[in-house]
Design a protein around this motif. Structure first.
Motif, PDB file in Angstrom:
ATOM      1  N   ASN A 179       0.825  -1.209   0.000  1.00 21.24           N
ATOM      2  CA  ASN A 179       0.000   0.000   0.000  1.00 21.24           C
ATOM      3  C   ASN A 179       0.862   1.263   0.000  1.00 21.24           C
ATOM      4  O   ASN A 179       0.488   2.278  -0.581  1.00 21.24           O
TER       5      ASN A 179
ATOM      6  N   ARG B 276       2.065   1.731  -3.543  1.00 21.75           N
ATOM      7  CA  ARG B 276       0.991   2.188  -4.428  1.00 21.75           C
ATOM      8  C   ARG B 276       0.673   3.665  -4.227  1.00 21.75           C
ATOM      9  O   ARG B 276       0.248   4.349  -5.164  1.00 21.75           O
ATOM     10  N   ALA B 277       0.881   4.165  -3.012  1.00 24.15           N
ATOM     11  CA  ALA B 277       0.647   5.585  -2.767  1.00 24.15           C
ATOM     12  C   ALA B 277       1.651   6.449  -3.535  1.00 24.15           C
ATOM     13  O   ALA B 277       1.388   7.607  -3.831  1.00 24.15           O
TER      14      ALA B 277
ATOM     15  N   PHE C  50      -1.791   5.557 -11.076  1.00 26.39           N
ATOM     16  CA  PHE C  50      -2.198   4.664 -12.166  1.00 26.39           C
ATOM     17  C   PHE C  50      -3.407   5.270 -12.872  1.00 26.39           C
ATOM     18  O   PHE C  50      -4.386   5.628 -12.220  1.00 26.39           O
TER      19      PHE C  50
ATOM     20  N   ASN D  21     -12.231   4.982 -14.432  1.00 23.54           N
ATOM     21  CA  ASN D  21     -12.525   4.448 -13.096  1.00 23.54           C
ATOM     22  C   ASN D  21     -12.572   5.511 -12.015  1.00 23.54           C
ATOM     23  O   ASN D  21     -12.048   5.317 -10.917  1.00 23.54           O
ATOM     24  N   LEU D  22     -13.218   6.635 -12.307  1.00 26.26           N
ATOM     25  CA  LEU D  22     -13.472   7.603 -11.239  1.00 26.26           C
ATOM     26  C   LEU D  22     -14.485   7.000 -10.282  1.00 26.26           C
ATOM     27  O   LEU D  22     -15.211   6.068 -10.640  1.00 26.26           O
ATOM     28  N   TYR D  23     -14.549   7.528  -9.051  1.00 29.18           N
ATOM     29  CA  TYR D  23     -15.527   7.037  -8.087  1.00 29.18           C
ATOM     30  C   TYR D  23     -16.864   7.742  -8.375  1.00 29.18           C
ATOM     31  O   TYR D  23     -16.976   8.950  -8.152  1.00 29.18           O
ATOM     32  N   PRO D  24     -17.866   7.009  -8.859  1.00 25.73           N
ATOM     33  CA  PRO D  24     -19.080   7.679  -9.346  1.00 25.73           C
ATOM     34  C   PRO D  24     -19.914   8.339  -8.253  1.00 25.73           C
ATOM     35  O   PRO D  24     -20.704   9.222  -8.539  1.00 25.73           O
ATOM     36  N   HIS D  25     -19.722   7.906  -7.000  1.00 28.29           N
ATOM     37  CA  HIS D  25     -20.547   8.460  -5.917  1.00 28.29           C
ATOM     38  C   HIS D  25     -19.939   9.723  -5.333  1.00 28.29           C
ATOM     39  O   HIS D  25     -20.514  10.317  -4.420  1.00 28.29           O
TER      40      HIS D  25
ATOM     41  N   LEU E 281      -9.877  12.423  -1.815  1.00 30.66           N
ATOM     42  CA  LEU E 281     -10.104  11.256  -0.953  1.00 30.66           C
ATOM     43  C   LEU E 281      -8.789  10.625  -0.467  1.00 30.66           C
ATOM     44  O   LEU E 281      -8.548  10.514   0.740  1.00 30.66           O
ATOM     45  N   ALA E 282      -7.940  10.228  -1.405  1.00 33.52           N
ATOM     46  CA  ALA E 282      -6.711   9.537  -1.009  1.00 33.52           C
ATOM     47  C   ALA E 282      -5.758  10.447  -0.218  1.00 33.52           C
ATOM     48  O   ALA E 282      -5.246  10.030   0.826  1.00 33.52           O
TER      49      ALA E 282
ATOM     50  N   LYS F 245      -7.215  10.707   3.339  1.00 35.60           N
ATOM     51  CA  LYS F 245      -7.312   9.461   4.112  1.00 35.60           C
ATOM     52  C   LYS F 245      -5.976   8.735   4.231  1.00 35.60           C
ATOM     53  O   LYS F 245      -5.738   8.031   5.208  1.00 35.60           O
ATOM     54  N   ILE F 246      -5.128   8.866   3.229  1.00 37.69           N
ATOM     55  CA  ILE F 246      -3.867   8.119   3.268  1.00 37.69           C
ATOM     56  C   ILE F 246      -2.717   9.004   3.715  1.00 37.69           C
ATOM     57  O   ILE F 246      -1.916   8.622   4.548  1.00 37.69           O
TER      58      ILE F 246
ATOM     59  N   ARG G  43      -6.469  13.172 -10.108  1.00 36.21           N
ATOM     60  CA  ARG G  43      -6.631  12.350  -8.906  1.00 36.21           C
ATOM     61  C   ARG G  43      -5.334  11.603  -8.580  1.00 36.21           C
ATOM     62  O   ARG G  43      -4.914  11.534  -7.425  1.00 36.21           O
TER      63      ARG G  43
END
Ligand code: ATP
Ligand code: MG
Lengths: 248, 235
Positions: free
Chosen positions: A73, A76-77, A81, A87-91, A100-101, A104-105, A149
């Motif tokens: 993890n 990956r931060a 990618f 693949n955006l977050y639709p909500h 978000l990341a 939160k990360i 993003r």
């Protein structure tokens, strides 16, 4: 910065990556191309371990991906990618997709994250879309948000898997422009693409894959002008023919 | 011929009215607690059901099969008559000192319903494209964080219609709690009936209460849903 040494991967009995040896240095832009099914997506996806490798060694930004103890993890931060299908977050709204990341990360404050997000949105030309939802954006706009993003995590490496293949032709340019700008800023990038204009103009090196093997690795000028392998020649011919047919 | 004089006054005022109101409050409490707990537990079981670890997956699977496939009434009796035999004395003493019937009924309703909710949420999660998980993981989110921030919020939205059904079932099933002496709506209606022989009035009151409760639950969830959808539509 990215070092493949004798990397192999199988899907069951299918040998998708066959003895991959590649070296990407900091600030370098590597373009990967090749016919469909040759293993390009699999290759780029091993770099952030969306696909684990079966054999060989892969070191990315100092993280050893063949070592089970590596904190994946964390790696990956550091690696952005960008997907073919965005693949955006639709909500979530555009701005929340981007913050978000980081919040939160990386645990940075919402306010700071939003300020940084606005800088990035301005950079990709979409500052007025901050409160829109992904479904309200065109494909090209969604992909630019997806790039913003990924950049919001301040990655050290950016990976792109056919970022323009799902786009209408008139939107390809706007996404490539953002990527070119990023390359010029010194970002280390691996890009799977068939956009040969981009490859010629921006790439430092081109890797040509067929059947899970990197058949050729060359400077773009050499690759396009003097392809060595028959498969590469054939691939370039096929790529150029429809384009010439379209633009007489 | 009909030899029954209706007397609605007994259920609209006085002692019996107070009983029915007490029943209504208990039913509301029991339903609300069970719905909230069942939802949270259902989320947890759904995530466990999809875990990478085989033992966790197996446990969640066994849980689901067990609690979905045994009658709620038996489960209520189990918690009420059976659980004190396996629980530590200290826990028992505490339970008895609070309100053991209520606790047993709430536990039974929660666990029973959580099994159904978990399955609903799981099918919601399975309907989210796997690319969403990939996008979350490649940003550096762990599996659980990806679930928390990216997958579950989308899955729960899809799951709202079946969830409403489960919530309605909780409200209706809570009437079974009367069998172990929880003084909820049905219990109180029964009491009023046996004191006054006005069964028609008493159970009409209970029926109306359950109906209103169902309408209220549906309205609340729809309002929440609407709000979420509006945010989505907003330009
Ligand atoms: N998860 C998987 N399981 C089994 N086989 C897979 C999986 N992913 C890819 N493959 C197979 O591995 C081979 C390489 O796939 P990959 O997606 O890497 O090719 P590609 O070069 O990216 O192709 P394209 O240009 O069509 O995107 C293909 O034959 C594909 O069918
Ligand atoms: Mg591909």
């Amino acid at each position: 910065m990215i070092v493949f040494k004798g990397v192999h991967k199988w899907f069951k009995t299918l040998h998708v990556l066959n003895d991959i040896n590649l070296h990407v240095t900091p600030g370098e832009v590597l373009v990967v191309c090749g016919p469909s099914g040759s293993g390009k997506s699999t290759l780029i996806r091993t770099i952030n371990q969306l696909e684990p490798i079966n054999e060989g060694s892969l070191i990315v930004d100092g993280y050893d991906l063949s070592d089970k103890k590596t904190d994946i993890n964390k790696l990956r931060a550091e690696v952005g990618f960008v997907f073919q299908q965005f693949n955006l977050y639709p909500h979530l709204s555009v701005i929340s997709n981007i913050t978000l990341a980081p919040t939160k990360i990386r645990n940075i404050s919402k306010k700071e994250a939003e300020e940084q997000a606005m800088v990035l949105l301005t950079r990709v030309g979409l500052s007025e879309k901050r409160d829109a939802y992904p479904s309200q954006l065109s494909g090209g706009q969604q992909q630019r948000v997806a790039i913003a993003r990924a950049l919001a995590m301040k990655p050290r490496i950016m990976l792109f898997d056919e970022p323009t293949s799902a786009l209408d032709p008139e939107m390809i340019g706007e996404v490539l422009a953002v990527m070119k700008d990023l390359a010029l800023s010194g970002m280390t990038m691996v890009v799977v693409t068939h956009e040969m204009g981009f490859a010629r103009e921006v790439a430092h090196r081109v890797a040509f894959m067929a059947d899970g093997i990197v058949l050729e690795e060359a400077h773009p000028e050499d690759f396009f002008m003097r392809p060595q392998h028959e498969r590469a020649k054939q691939f370039l011919r096929q790529l150029l023919t429809p384009m010439q047919a379209e633009c007489p | 011929m009909l030899n029954y004089t209706f007397d609605w006054s007994i259920i609209t005022s006085g002692k019996y009215f107070d009983w029915l109101v007490a029943g209504l409050i208990t039913t509301l409490k029991l339903s609300t607690i069970s719905i909230v707990m069942a939802f949270l537990l259902g989320l947890l079981i759904a995530v466990m059901r999809m875990s990478n670890s085989k033992p966790i997956r197996w446990f969640a699977h066994a849980y689901l099969e067990f609690f979905r496939n045994t009658p709620l009434l038996v489960q209520i009796f189990f918690w009420y008559f059976g659980s004190y035999k396996i629980l530590p004395t200290a826990v028992n003493d505490w339970l008895v000192s609070t309100n053991f019937e209520f606790a047993a009924a709430a536990i039974a309703l929660t666990i029973y319903t959580s099994a159904f909710i978990a399955e609903d949420i799981r099918s919601g999660v399975l309907s989210i494209p796997k690319e969403q998980m990939e996008a979350a993981r490649s940003a550096g989110f762990s599996y659980l964080r990806s679930m928390q921030y990216i997958i579950l919020p989308q899955a729960v939205r899809i799951t709202i219609p079946p969830l409403v059904n489960q919530f309605l079932n909780v409200a209706k099933n809570s009437s079974l709690a009367m069998t172990i002496g929880v003084m909820e709506m049905t219990y109180q209606a029964r009491q009023v009936e046996s004191y006054t022989f006005k069964g028609f009035e008493a159970f009409t009151a209970a029926t109306v209460v359950y109906l209103l409760l169902s309408i209220l639950i549906t309205a609340l969830v729809n309002a929440y849903n609407e709000k979420v959808l509006n945010i989505h539509k907003a330009a």
